[in-house]
Design an enzyme around this catalytic site. Structure first.
Site, PDB file in Angstrom:
ATOM      1  CG  HIS A  18      -7.614   4.095   0.351  1.00 59.54           C
ATOM      2  ND1 HIS A  18      -7.056   3.555  -0.767  1.00 59.54           N
ATOM      3  CD2 HIS A  18      -6.619   4.778   0.986  1.00 59.54           C
ATOM      4  CE1 HIS A  18      -5.775   3.886  -0.810  1.00 59.54           C
ATOM      5  NE2 HIS A  18      -5.476   4.628   0.249  1.00 59.54           N
ATOM      6  CG  HIS A  73      -1.385   6.462  -2.475  1.00 62.17           C
ATOM      7  ND1 HIS A  73      -2.627   6.382  -3.047  1.00 62.17           N
ATOM      8  CD2 HIS A  73      -1.529   6.024  -1.190  1.00 62.17           C
ATOM      9  CE1 HIS A  73      -3.500   5.929  -2.143  1.00 62.17           C
ATOM     10  NE2 HIS A  73      -2.854   5.709  -1.008  1.00 62.17           N
ATOM     11  CD  GLU A  99      -6.987   7.125   5.300  1.00 60.16           C
ATOM     12  OE1 GLU A  99      -7.605   7.080   4.212  1.00 60.16           O
ATOM     13  OE2 GLU A  99      -5.833   7.608   5.402  1.00 60.16           O
ATOM     14  CG  ASP A 112      -1.196   5.906   2.988  1.00 56.69           C
ATOM     15  OD1 ASP A 112      -1.602   5.547   1.867  1.00 56.69           O
ATOM     16  OD2 ASP A 112      -1.916   6.534   3.791  1.00 56.69           O
ATOM     17  CG  ASP A 113       0.327   9.065   0.619  1.00 55.31           C
ATOM     18  OD1 ASP A 113       0.211   8.952  -0.609  1.00 55.31           O
ATOM     19  OD2 ASP A 113      -0.594   8.823   1.426  1.00 55.31           O
ATOM     20  CG  HIS A 119      -1.928   1.125   1.221  1.00 55.90           C
ATOM     21  ND1 HIS A 119      -3.295   0.910   1.313  1.00 55.90           N
ATOM     22  CD2 HIS A 119      -1.786   2.472   1.140  1.00 55.90           C
ATOM     23  CE1 HIS A 119      -3.933   2.067   1.282  1.00 55.90           C
ATOM     24  NE2 HIS A 119      -3.030   3.041   1.190  1.00 55.90           N
TER      25      HIS A 119
HETATM   26  N1  ADE Z   1      -4.435   9.122  -1.423  1.00 55.02           N
HETATM   27  C1  ADE Z   1      -3.187   9.196  -0.980  1.00 55.02           C
HETATM   28  N2  ADE Z   1      -3.108   8.873   0.327  1.00 55.02           N
HETATM   29  C2  ADE Z   1      -4.361   8.589   0.725  1.00 55.02           C
HETATM   30  C3  ADE Z   1      -4.934   8.178   1.951  1.00 55.02           C
HETATM   31  N3  ADE Z   1      -4.198   7.996   3.050  1.00 55.02           N
HETATM   32  N4  ADE Z   1      -6.255   7.980   1.973  1.00 55.02           N
HETATM   33  C4  ADE Z   1      -6.991   8.141   0.878  1.00 55.02           C
HETATM   34  N5  ADE Z   1      -6.504   8.530  -0.305  1.00 55.02           N
HETATM   35  C5  ADE Z   1      -5.190   8.739  -0.388  1.00 55.02           C
HETATM   36 ZN    ZN Z   2      -3.492   5.061   0.871  1.00 60.89          ZN
END
Ligand code: ADE
Ligand code: ZN
Length: 322
Positions: free
Chosen positions: A185, A9, A188, A266-267, A7
């Site tokens: 997703h 992006h 969250e 995630d990011d 997971h």
């Molecule tokens: N796009 C990038 N990061 C995200 C996240 N944590 N939740 C939803 N969309 C995303």
């Molecule tokens: Zn994500």
């Protein structure tokens, strides 16, 4: 320690230094979202805005190749043997990059990193939930009619408070018919009901985050019973305020309830994290021992959207490292 991630992006993995370099090349001002070499944002909405601004510097296929190579080199350096990234054809299209060019560029970056560092990669093409069901179906149609060996999954990111989950059933059905792995997703920023609807209507085998499932004990039991894999991103959840601190984060509770959990970034630079840090967090804040951590890696490889010979090879690499 051998690691795997399912997971992340791809635009969200962009190092601020790379974004600044490309911004300079194209004459784009990103000073509103990068200060002193760090991304700045203050809630989920401004995070998504900063994400979109960072994504806007990737203007040519070569930029995506470089981004992917840069990320996978880093991931391999942190001990990962496998990484799955979310691509977003909607983001690329805004910059004039077509679907096939995007996929070929990400795949080329993965191939380059694989040759150099022996890390395997796959792409999950995602739709953006807040752009709506029609846009989602268009992405699914494009993925289904342009098969690529490295695009093995279909997913959905974006603001999960937008639209109703069942509105996206058609998009996921198109992707399912095309033989793609499915993840979305959920749970969250919206509660457990959204996870239930995602399981009921979208037919996914994995949930991105899913952490708010903890609010519904019957759902936790269902996740365990059905073997649904949670793509947990601890540092992201704390940075975005889903939980106030690690003490309140349910990772350990899911594990103890028999839910299959995985560790993901995630990011990463947006949350000042990376995959090695997520593994560290599992140990330091959740008391995961070595066996539990290796089980997260094993869960990721079992849940990975890869062909069986590749899965066997990756699992063998994990087993041989123990
Ligand atoms: N796009 C990038 N990061 C995200 C996240 N944590 N939740 C939803 N969309 C995303
Ligand atoms: Zn994500």
């Amino acid at each position: 320690m051998i690691k795997a991630e399912i997971h992340c992006h791809i635009e969200g993995a962009a190092d601020p230094a790379l974004v600044m370099r490309l911004a300079g090349k194209y004459g784009i001002d990103v000073n509103d979202v990068i200060h002193d070499g760090r991304y700045v944002w203050h809630d989920f909405t401004t995070f998504l805005g900063a994400y979109d601004r960072a994504a806007s510097v990737f203007r040519q296929p070569e930029d995506y190749r470089l981004l992917t190579y840069d990320y996978f080199s880093r991931l391999a350096n942190h001990g990962a043997i496998y990484g799955e990234v979310f691509g977003s054809s909607d983001h690329a299209a805004l910059m004039g990059i077509g679907y096939t060019d995007l996929v070929n560029a990400i795949a080329a970056g993965m191939d380059d990193a694989n040759r150099e560092f022996g890390i395997e990669g796959r792409i999950i093409m995602t739709c953006v939930r807040h752009l709506g069901p029609e846009a989602a179906e268009a992405v699914a149609d494009t993925v289904a009619s342009n098969p690529h060996p490295m695009v093995t999954g279909f997913g959905m990111g974006g603001d999960e408070r937008a639209f109703q989950t069942k509105d996206f059933a058609a998009a996921f059905e198109i992707a399912d018919d095309a033989g793609l792995g499915l993840t979305s997703h959920a749970g969250e920023f919206a509660g457990p009901q959204n996870v239930i609807e995602t399981l009921d209507h979208l037919g996914v085998s994995r949930i991105g985050h899913g952490v708010r499932s903890i609010e519904d004990p019957r759902l936790v039991e269902r996740l365990a019973r059905e073997g649904i894999v949670l793509e947990v991103c601890p540092a992201s959840n704390i940075a975005l305020g889903v939980f106030a601190d690690y003490g309140r984060h349910p990772l350990r509770q899911f594990h103890d309830a028999g839910v299959k959990v995985t560790l993901n970034s995630d990011d990463p630079p947006f949350f000042h994290s990376n995959l090695a840090n997520e593994y560290d967090i599992a140990e330091r804040h959740f008391g995961f021992d070595r066996q539990m951590i290796d089980q997260c890696t094993r869960n990721a490889l079992h849940a990975a959207f890869v062909d069986e010979p590749t899965r066997t090879r990756l699992l063998n690499r994990l087993d041989n490292s123990l």
